[in-house]
Design an enzyme around this catalytic site. Sequence first.
Site, PDB file in Angstrom:
ATOM      1  N   GLU A 280     -72.272   9.740  54.929  1.00 28.10           N
ATOM      2  CA  GLU A 280     -73.214  10.715  54.360  1.00 28.10           C
ATOM      3  C   GLU A 280     -72.934  10.958  52.881  1.00 28.10           C
ATOM      4  OE1 GLU A 280     -72.349  14.193  56.664  1.00 28.10           O
ATOM      5  OE2 GLU A 280     -73.116  13.343  58.524  1.00 28.10           O
ATOM      6  N   PRO A 281     -72.965   9.920  52.055  1.00 28.70           N
ATOM      7  CA  PRO A 281     -72.658  10.131  50.642  1.00 28.70           C
ATOM      8  C   PRO A 281     -73.809  10.838  49.923  1.00 28.70           C
ATOM      9  CG  PRO A 281     -73.434   7.891  50.963  1.00 28.70           C
ATOM     10  CD  PRO A 281     -73.377   8.521  52.332  1.00 28.70           C
ATOM     11  N   GLY A 282     -73.452  11.709  49.011  1.00 25.30           N
ATOM     12  CA  GLY A 282     -74.474  12.363  48.183  1.00 25.30           C
ATOM     13  C   GLY A 282     -74.180  12.092  46.728  1.00 25.30           C
ATOM     14  N   ARG A 283     -73.153  12.800  46.236  1.00 28.81           N
ATOM     15  CA  ARG A 283     -72.808  12.755  44.812  1.00 28.81           C
ATOM     16  C   ARG A 283     -72.562  11.341  44.299  1.00 28.81           C
ATOM     17  NH1 ARG A 283     -70.148  17.378  42.582  1.00 28.81           N
ATOM     18  NH2 ARG A 283     -69.573  17.872  44.726  1.00 28.81           N
ATOM     19  N   ARG A 319     -73.612  24.502  38.375  1.00 24.94           N
ATOM     20  CA  ARG A 319     -72.253  24.064  38.697  1.00 24.94           C
ATOM     21  C   ARG A 319     -71.173  24.656  37.782  1.00 24.94           C
ATOM     22  NH1 ARG A 319     -70.440  19.590  38.874  1.00 24.94           N
ATOM     23  NH2 ARG A 319     -69.433  19.798  40.885  1.00 24.94           N
ATOM     24  N   TYR A 323     -68.664  26.844  39.935  1.00 26.30           N
ATOM     25  CA  TYR A 323     -67.387  26.192  40.288  1.00 26.30           C
ATOM     26  C   TYR A 323     -66.524  25.892  39.070  1.00 26.30           C
ATOM     27  CZ  TYR A 323     -70.794  24.648  43.869  1.00 26.30           C
ATOM     28  OH  TYR A 323     -71.800  24.569  44.790  1.00 26.30           O
ATOM     29  N   CYS A 348     -78.738  36.515  30.602  1.00 23.70           N
ATOM     30  CA  CYS A 348     -78.016  37.717  30.205  1.00 23.70           C
ATOM     31  C   CYS A 348     -76.792  37.988  31.058  1.00 23.70           C
ATOM     32  CB  CYS A 348     -78.966  38.903  30.232  1.00 23.70           C
ATOM     33  SG  CYS A 348     -80.301  38.592  29.100  1.00 23.70           S
ATOM     34  N   GLU A 349     -75.917  37.042  31.175  1.00 26.18           N
ATOM     35  CA  GLU A 349     -74.581  37.331  31.689  1.00 26.18           C
ATOM     36  C   GLU A 349     -73.609  36.303  31.121  1.00 26.18           C
ATOM     37  OE1 GLU A 349     -73.914  36.522  36.000  1.00 26.18           O
ATOM     38  OE2 GLU A 349     -76.056  36.920  36.165  1.00 26.18           O
ATOM     39  N   TYR A 377     -76.572  17.844  42.836  1.00 26.87           N
ATOM     40  CA  TYR A 377     -76.385  19.299  42.865  1.00 26.87           C
ATOM     41  C   TYR A 377     -76.779  19.938  41.531  1.00 26.87           C
ATOM     42  CZ  TYR A 377     -73.828  17.689  46.935  1.00 26.87           C
ATOM     43  OH  TYR A 377     -73.488  17.049  48.101  1.00 26.87           O
TER      44      TYR A 377
HETATM   45  N1  LLP Z   1     -72.228  15.665  54.582  1.00 29.40           N
HETATM   46  C1  LLP Z   1     -72.113  16.987  54.758  1.00 29.40           C
HETATM   47  C2  LLP Z   1     -72.078  17.531  56.113  1.00 29.40           C
HETATM   48  C3  LLP Z   1     -72.019  17.837  53.643  1.00 29.40           C
HETATM   49  O1  LLP Z   1     -71.893  19.142  53.822  1.00 29.40           O
HETATM   50  C4  LLP Z   1     -72.072  17.283  52.338  1.00 29.40           C
HETATM   51  C5  LLP Z   1     -71.995  18.131  51.154  1.00 29.40           C
HETATM   52  C6  LLP Z   1     -72.213  15.888  52.208  1.00 29.40           C
HETATM   53  C7  LLP Z   1     -72.281  15.121  53.353  1.00 29.40           C
HETATM   54  C8  LLP Z   1     -72.298  15.206  50.884  1.00 29.40           C
HETATM   55  O2  LLP Z   1     -71.156  15.363  50.122  1.00 29.40           O
HETATM   56  P1  LLP Z   1     -70.987  14.544  48.760  1.00 29.40           P
HETATM   57  O3  LLP Z   1     -70.887  13.082  49.110  1.00 29.40           O
HETATM   58  O4  LLP Z   1     -72.152  14.824  47.912  1.00 29.40           O
HETATM   59  O5  LLP Z   1     -69.731  15.089  48.195  1.00 29.40           O
HETATM   60  N2  LLP Z   1     -72.879  22.111  45.383  1.00 29.40           N
HETATM   61  C9  LLP Z   1     -71.556  21.515  45.331  1.00 29.40           C
HETATM   62  C10 LLP Z   1     -71.358  20.458  46.394  1.00 29.40           C
HETATM   63  C11 LLP Z   1     -71.634  20.944  47.801  1.00 29.40           C
HETATM   64  C12 LLP Z   1     -71.446  19.893  48.850  1.00 29.40           C
HETATM   65  C13 LLP Z   1     -71.938  20.372  50.163  1.00 29.40           C
HETATM   66  N3  LLP Z   1     -71.862  19.410  51.212  1.00 29.40           N
HETATM   67  C14 LLP Z   1     -71.316  20.960  43.939  1.00 29.40           C
HETATM   68  O6  LLP Z   1     -72.187  21.099  43.086  1.00 29.40           O
HETATM   69  O7  LLP Z   1     -70.249  20.426  43.660  1.00 29.40           O
END
Ligand code: LLP
Length: 423
Positions: A280-283, A319, A323, A348-349, A377
């Site tokens: 489940e890659p995102g980033r 972000r 974070y 305004c913060e 994100y």
């Molecule tokens: N699978 C599940 C169940 C997840 O909760 C997430 C991310 C992913 C896969 C994908 O993760 P990745 O490969 O993108 O790291 N908003 C935060 C990141 C939150 C991630 C939430 N879950 C940021 O901007 O760093």
Amino acid sequence: MDHFELKNGVMHAEGVPLPEIAQAVGTPVYVYSSATIARHVEVFREALAQVESGPEGPLIAFAVKANPNKAVLATLAGLGLGADVVSGGELLRARAAGIPADKIVFSGVGKTADEMRLALSEGIFQFNVESEPEAEMLSEVASAMGVEAPIAFRINPNVIAGTHAKISTGGSEDKFGVAYDRALAAYARAAELPGLSIRGVAVHIGSQLTDLAPSRAAFEKIGVLIAELRAAGHAIVTADLGGGLGVPYDPAKPVPPLPAAYGAMVREVTTGWDVRLLFEPGRVIVGNAGVLVTRVIRVKQGVTDPFVIVDAAMNDLMRPSLYDAWHDIRSVTPNGADMTANIVGPICESGDTFAKKRAMDAVEPGDLVSFMTAGAYGATMGNTYNSRALTPEVLVRGDDWAVVRERQPIEALIAADQLPPWM
Ligand code: LLP
């Protein structure tokens, strides 16, 4: 690797100069590169080419939350990716973008009965169930519909991911998954329930992981659990190893493990599992494929360093304020000079600060600036705080570009509010 490079002194997205987009669409604006997305998919896929994953090979289910723009999802659909969704909204978006239901995994701790019904009627690949009460609800919903829900339990392996606390998910005190020690009992319970078909295990310990050791530890525990589950009579045919692989944000920091190293680790740990692997890659797919382009409104003197006030704010890119995340900040038309500055937005913060005491390209009012690595994100976490409209998004492909989300007219934002009948 990305496709945001200087050509004749001007930052381009592939073949398109960023000032051309900024001129036409206005700022702030997110710009994504199709070639970078495709490249990252290829690299991730190649990294997994050697893993054992049954005849169908691994299922790469893009974490939609990282970038849910329909054009981005359609790009990924065209490259054969599936989707990891965490809401009915994400499921509908993935479907609307052309991702087949049988490549969709549904994660998340709070699935509602309505969302379960929707996912069942679509015929998704698998539910990653995060608790026993959720399994009970899914059993009721599926039974009432006369169907069987394919499930994996997401296991909380109690491994500390070593990332920012707000994006760490695999510790025993985190809200995610079924505790490792409860896993056998949860599967035994699910096996008794009608309407559920147990098929796998799932794990995801956090995001922006820059060390492979915690993932390896979590996966090793999953390997042990798969053997125990099979010994208890459960047919385990899938193992979902989640997402989380980090990307480089700060060029001064060590580069996070490359997908190839991740793939080699996965191969070492999972060989012999005899399952189809899911990821489940995102980033790692979209992070470097996007920038946020903003214009300097004015430069204000500070006690030590100047404040560079840009027209993007924390509502456009949360972000840094959420974070303390580090994004590289570059001039779109660098003149070779440097400056040290505080980069802030108009909100305004004081939290509306992108960087403090940052050594960066010298910029002046009117100049364009890019926040790099904003494809994951970024826009998706945007909001309308301070009555600022949501940021538009542009997708580039070669020399072509198109607006893939219009700038929200401020009138539309205001028109969404309604006065009560007594006013
Ligand atoms: N699978 C599940 C169940 C997840 O909760 C997430 C991310 C992913 C896969 C994908 O993760 P990745 O490969 O993108 O790291 N908003 C935060 C990141 C939150 C991630 C939430 N879950 C940021 O901007 O760093």
